[in-house]
Motif scaffolding. Structure first.
Motif, PDB file in Angstrom:
ATOM      1  N   LEU A  24       0.850  -1.193   0.000  1.00 28.14           N
ATOM      2  CA  LEU A  24       0.000   0.000   0.000  1.00 28.14           C
ATOM      3  C   LEU A  24       0.881   1.236   0.000  1.00 28.14           C
ATOM      4  O   LEU A  24       1.777   1.372   0.842  1.00 28.14           O
ATOM      5  N   PHE A  25       0.637   2.146  -0.953  1.00 27.93           N
ATOM      6  CA  PHE A  25       1.471   3.328  -1.124  1.00 27.93           C
ATOM      7  C   PHE A  25       0.587   4.549  -1.395  1.00 27.93           C
ATOM      8  O   PHE A  25      -0.567   4.420  -1.805  1.00 27.93           O
ATOM      9  N   SER A  26       1.160   5.711  -1.188  1.00 32.24           N
ATOM     10  CA  SER A  26       0.539   6.933  -1.713  1.00 32.24           C
ATOM     11  C   SER A  26       0.989   7.074  -3.160  1.00 32.24           C
ATOM     12  O   SER A  26       2.156   6.837  -3.481  1.00 32.24           O
ATOM     13  N   LEU A  27       0.062   7.435  -4.039  1.00 33.43           N
ATOM     14  CA  LEU A  27       0.419   7.591  -5.454  1.00 33.43           C
ATOM     15  C   LEU A  27       0.950   8.991  -5.747  1.00 33.43           C
ATOM     16  O   LEU A  27       1.617   9.215  -6.743  1.00 33.43           O
TER      17      LEU A  27
ATOM     18  N   VAL B  80      -0.595  -5.039   9.334  1.00 35.30           N
ATOM     19  CA  VAL B  80      -1.571  -4.545   8.361  1.00 35.30           C
ATOM     20  C   VAL B  80      -1.371  -3.041   8.191  1.00 35.30           C
ATOM     21  O   VAL B  80      -1.448  -2.280   9.162  1.00 35.30           O
ATOM     22  N   ASP B  81      -1.090  -2.628   6.963  1.00 40.32           N
ATOM     23  CA  ASP B  81      -1.005  -1.198   6.649  1.00 40.32           C
ATOM     24  C   ASP B  81      -2.407  -0.681   6.358  1.00 40.32           C
ATOM     25  O   ASP B  81      -3.157  -1.305   5.599  1.00 40.32           O
ATOM     26  N   VAL B  82      -2.757   0.454   6.946  1.00 40.08           N
ATOM     27  CA  VAL B  82      -4.090   1.030   6.792  1.00 40.08           C
ATOM     28  C   VAL B  82      -3.967   2.514   6.489  1.00 40.08           C
ATOM     29  O   VAL B  82      -3.239   3.235   7.185  1.00 40.08           O
TER      30      VAL B  82
ATOM     31  N   ARG C 112       1.142   2.015   9.657  1.00 38.31           N
ATOM     32  CA  ARG C 112       2.099   1.885   8.571  1.00 38.31           C
ATOM     33  C   ARG C 112       3.414   1.330   9.104  1.00 38.31           C
ATOM     34  O   ARG C 112       3.937   1.827  10.109  1.00 38.31           O
ATOM     35  N   LYS C 113       3.907   0.312   8.447  1.00 31.31           N
ATOM     36  CA  LYS C 113       5.199  -0.254   8.860  1.00 31.31           C
ATOM     37  C   LYS C 113       6.319   0.379   8.035  1.00 31.31           C
ATOM     38  O   LYS C 113       6.119   0.812   6.895  1.00 31.31           O
TER      39      LYS C 113
END
Length: 416
Positions: free
Chosen positions: A35-38, A382-384, A398-399
């Motif tokens: 999961l990333f910011s675009l 879990v990334d949220v 966020r890890k």
């Protein structure tokens, strides 16, 4: 494997992803980032599932290259999806002809190996029943199984246009010739079967067979969007200097106005546990019940004591009965279980969206942990993230693969 969730309503969109990645057939590592910011500044997030690479390049690398080169505001969420696809097209020079041929070869090989295993299983079953098995029997059953799989491939969405250049088909054929000789040596004197296998190879590349594909989920807001949207792409690979992908309409929601604002829970990758929670029945149990109903009705109608059986089409009748049962169960699930859940989601505030998304991923991880016969293919932190119009992309959990306190320069340089 992985488990990911998108929950969307009028307030925003929550995205959650686990950290498990399977290496080979046995090793599982629980530290993958999916999961990333675009964008560094705009309210848009992106998740990946399925294959972690596009050919040999990690998706994380491609995402961060795009983010570095594209930081402009776009009007709508779909524009970000289109922009990311355009960026990938601009990077096709990274994939050599040999790499593209290897991708096609691996794809065809996977399907050929699946077909040959089906043929072997069929022949073993015949032998166990005491049936005589010779070359004619083997080729007959092989042709039947190949034809069945060919129909499956024809049912997949087609990436290329109907007018396919002969040079493209010749390129696929040149890759498949050796594979056919290696996997199906018993067809050397059967040109008809080899022609079918050649067509299977062509459709393996030309159509969207769901093999080792990557899922790309882009969610959030464009500059002119008032409500969030989500668009999902299934990306298969690169061949003939073309990016092979489709848009998953069943996992895409474009909210353009308040009147038709849609809220939903969208699971990705390993969906069975979440679907059980939403629908009230496990997908495998649902399919088993429908198949069992069809077989049972067929067996009852085949009873020799039934005098009227010769006047009816038993197969069509049993199929119609099972289809009627399927539609009725789906109607009940939708009206009594799923729709009330979606109505409740419409009112959830942003923090509850995040909590629910995380809980659904953790529920899948727990189910895999408790399954004696399967690997723990969902797990780890879990990334949220929650994305809203006013606050942008906010990380709830966020890890990092590095200690934050030792790398203050990373965060200082992020927006430079």
């Amino acid at each position: 494997m992985t488990a990911e969730i998108v929950i969307i309503n009028q307030h925003g969109v929550a995205m959650a992803a686990d950290s498990a990645v399977t290496i080979g057939s046995q090793k599982i590592i629980n530290s993958a980032i999916k999961l990333f910011s675009l964008s560094r500044t705009e309210p848009v997030g992106i998740m990946i599932y399925g294959s972690a690479n596009l050919l040999n390049i990690p998706w994380e690398t491609l995402i961060k290259l795009y983010r570095k080169e594209n930081d402009s505001k776009l009007n709508n969420l779909i524009n970000y999806g289109e922009g990311f696809m355009d960026f990938l097209h601009s990077q096709l020079h990274l994939f050599s002809d040999d790499q593209q041929n290897d991708w096609a070869s691996n794809r065809i090989s996977d399907i050929f190996n699946y077909i040959i295993e089906q043929i072997k299983t069929e022949i073993i079953n015949l032998q166990n029943k005491g049936a005589h098995v010779d070359e004619v029997v083997i080729n007959t059953h092989a042709e039947s199984i190949i034809l069945e799989y060919l129909e499956v491939l024809r049912g997949n969405p087609q990436i290329y246009e109907d007018d396919i250049e002969q040079s493209l088909l010749d390129r696929i054929d040149s890759i498949s010739i050796k594979l056919i000789e290696d996997v199906f040596p018993f067809t050397s004197s059967k040109p008809d079967i080899r022609n079918l296998l050649t067509r299977v190879a062509q459709l393996s590349v030309l159509n969207c067979a769901p093999i080792n594909s990557s899922g790309i989920v882009i969610a959030g807001f464009g500059e002119k969007d008032i409500f969030p949207s989500v668009v999902t792409y299934e990306i298969y690979g690169v061949f003939n200097n073309q990016l092979l992908y489709i848009i998953r309409d069943d996992k895409t929601i474009i909210n353009e106005n308040s009147k038709y604002m849609k809220s939903d829970i969208i699971p990705y990758a390993q969906e069975d546990v979440v679907r059980s929670f939403l629908d009230g029945i496990h997908p495998e149990l649902f399919n088993y019940a429908i198949d069992f109903t069809e077989k049972t009705i067929s067996q009852i109608l085949s009873d020799p004591l039934l005098e009227f059986k010769n006047d009816i089409d038993i197969k069509s009748l049993s199929k119609a009965c099972s289809e009627s049962l399927k539609q009725e169960i789906q109607r009940f699930m939708t009206s009594n279980l799923l729709s009330p859940m979606i109505e409740m989601i419409k009112a959830l505030p942003k923090d509850e969206l995040a909590s629910m998304a995380e809980a659904l991923v953790n529920m899948t991880a727990f189910r895999r942990k408790m399954a004696f016969s399967s690997m723990e293919t969902v797990g780890g932190p879990v990334d949220v993230a929650v994305i809203s119009k006013g606050d942008g992309l906010v990380w709830v959990k966020r890890k990092h693969y590095f200690p934050k306190e030792l790398n203050t320069h990373f965060f200082e340089n992020y927006f430079k």
